[in-house]
Design a protein around this motif. Structure first.
Motif, short mmCIF file in Angstrom:
data_model
loop_
_atom_site.label_atom_id
_atom_site.label_comp_id
_atom_site.label_asym_id
_atom_site.label_seq_id
_atom_site.Cartn_x
_atom_site.Cartn_y
_atom_site.Cartn_z
N PHE A 87 40.53 44.81 47.00
CA PHE A 87 40.45 44.11 45.71
C PHE A 87 39.96 45.03 44.60
O PHE A 87 39.21 45.96 44.83
CB PHE A 87 39.57 42.85 45.79
N ASP A 88 40.47 44.73 43.42
CA ASP A 88 40.02 45.37 42.19
C ASP A 88 38.87 44.51 41.68
O ASP A 88 39.07 43.35 41.32
CB ASP A 88 41.18 45.39 41.19
N ALA B 36 45.25 36.83 41.25
CA ALA B 36 43.99 37.57 41.44
C ALA B 36 44.28 38.91 42.12
O ALA B 36 45.11 38.96 43.03
CB ALA B 36 43.02 36.74 42.28
N PRO B 37 43.62 39.98 41.69
CA PRO B 37 43.89 41.31 42.28
C PRO B 37 43.17 41.47 43.62
O PRO B 37 42.34 42.36 43.80
CB PRO B 37 43.38 42.28 41.23
N VAL B 38 43.50 40.56 44.54
CA VAL B 38 42.94 40.59 45.90
C VAL B 38 44.12 40.53 46.85
O VAL B 38 45.01 39.69 46.68
CB VAL B 38 42.04 39.37 46.17
#
Lengths: 246, 246
Positions: free
Chosen positions: A10-11, A86-88
């Motif tokens: 993640f980010d 979401a950046p996940v």
């Protein structure tokens, strides 16, 4: 009930941290909400590390307990579909024994810290690295880092909000090397104190800039006093990269 | 008047392209506006390549003519300060002779295309790579790529909007190699047609997926017909990396 071990990337930029927070989005909430959308179950995710706001992961391990009968690959695909935007991302998902615990079974944690050492502002890596404009001596940083390896009282390198019972930790590895304009710091230990990696990197950067020498770093460690910490590096450059299990 | 050669890095995601456009932001406009803020001069920036919307650069070369007496280093620092928050950075700036032209003096251009070959969605590299979920055979892609190296009529691999007078180009290098989950394509030529790299990468990806073989690629090249193009890769993965001058 099946316990699933997840490998997460993640980010951390848009999150208040990995753990669920009342005041903003978290990685935990993103994953738990995705599980709910898929299974209708409200699960609690446990992770190997509780990373701070803005800290990233390339290989965080976590687990969730799910009642619904679902294959690991299908769960991974469904999670990735539901996690957007979401950046996940879930990189891997496997069924594990019920006594396997992402946090308590973890016997080694590895972080990497990425400094971009150049005058020009960041473009691609904005929020994903610490930009240091003045030249850093990575070799001097690596030599000084060895002072911190081993069993020490890391009170100086510990956040005031750290909840660990003891400031004693064994640092297994702290390597610094340059790759072009990048200066990368690799840190490994069974576990770390809150802000420990960022605090160590901040002081190593002072060494790299020539503002601190090795003796100053030793004195800071031996002082066991948060007040003498030279610099806490920003979260942007910190990545949880690997969790080790027996 | 001094002609300054700039080396630019930019994330192409928020731009309509490098060249000034009436309908949206461009890298050219960002730089020209920054120059105006510093010098009060309305300059015209010329660049080695006219990259499309969403295409990135790690080492684009460009030039501007400035009347104001300013040292290259100071101009670079001032540009970087004024370019924020646009994801454009000036990596280098030097005074050059007035007959040096970023576009017309350029005798070699190098692009890199980044594919991330994995099922999980992108986090850090979102907009900065092309995610291909099915396994790619990078070695087969590299072998097939050699078909395209040399002097050819690249009509098949050319956008309908291409303004070049001739579809004949000499491709000096087209290498594909895998680095973990990344499949990187390196392309070098004196110059390229519009969409040429993305069109070549798209067809090589079909080879990597096993949907095209080498003969199909040869047939596509020899057809000299845009209609037979298999796939145009998205701009996200394309980077202008280097411009060569005599």
């Amino acid at each position: 009930m099946t316990r699933f071990a997840l490998t997460l990337e993640f980010d951390g930029a848009p999150f208040m941290g990995l753990q669920r927070q009342s005041h903003g989005p978290s990685v935990q909430q993103s994953v738990e909400d995705a599980v709910f959308a898929i299974t209708g179950e409200r699960v609690a995710m446990h992770a190997a590390g509780r990373t701070d706001a803005g800290v990233h992961a390339r290989g965080m391990r976590a687990h969730i307990d799910v009642m619904k009968d679902i294959a690991p690959f299908r769960l991974m695909e469904a999670l990735n579909a539901r996690l957007r935007p979401a950046p996940v991302a879930v990189l891997a998902c496997e069924a594990v024994p019920e006594d396997w615990h992402a946090r308590f079974s973890c016997i080694g944690r590895a972080y990497e810290y990425c400094i971009i050492n150049r005058r020009a502002p960041l473009t691609f890596e904005r929020g994903q690295a610490w930009q240091v404009p003045q030249p850093l001596d990575a070799e001097a940083m690596h030599r000084a880092a060895q002072v911190l390896v081993g069993l020490h009282d890391f009170t100086t390198f510990r956040s005031a909000h750290c909840q660990a019972q003891s400031p004693l930790k064994t640092l297994d590895r702290l390597d610094v090397h340059r790759q072009g304009e990048r200066v990368l710091v690799a840190a490994e230990a069974r576990s770390f104190l809150h802000h420990q990696v960022r605090s160590m990197v901040g002081c190593l950067a002072l060494v790299g800039l020539g503002r601190w020498n090795e003796d100053r770093l030793i004195a800071a460690l031996e002082a066991r006093d948060r007040q003498v910490l030279g610099l806490n590096a920003p979260p942007d450059g910190l990545y949880f990269v690997h969790a080790r299990y027996a």
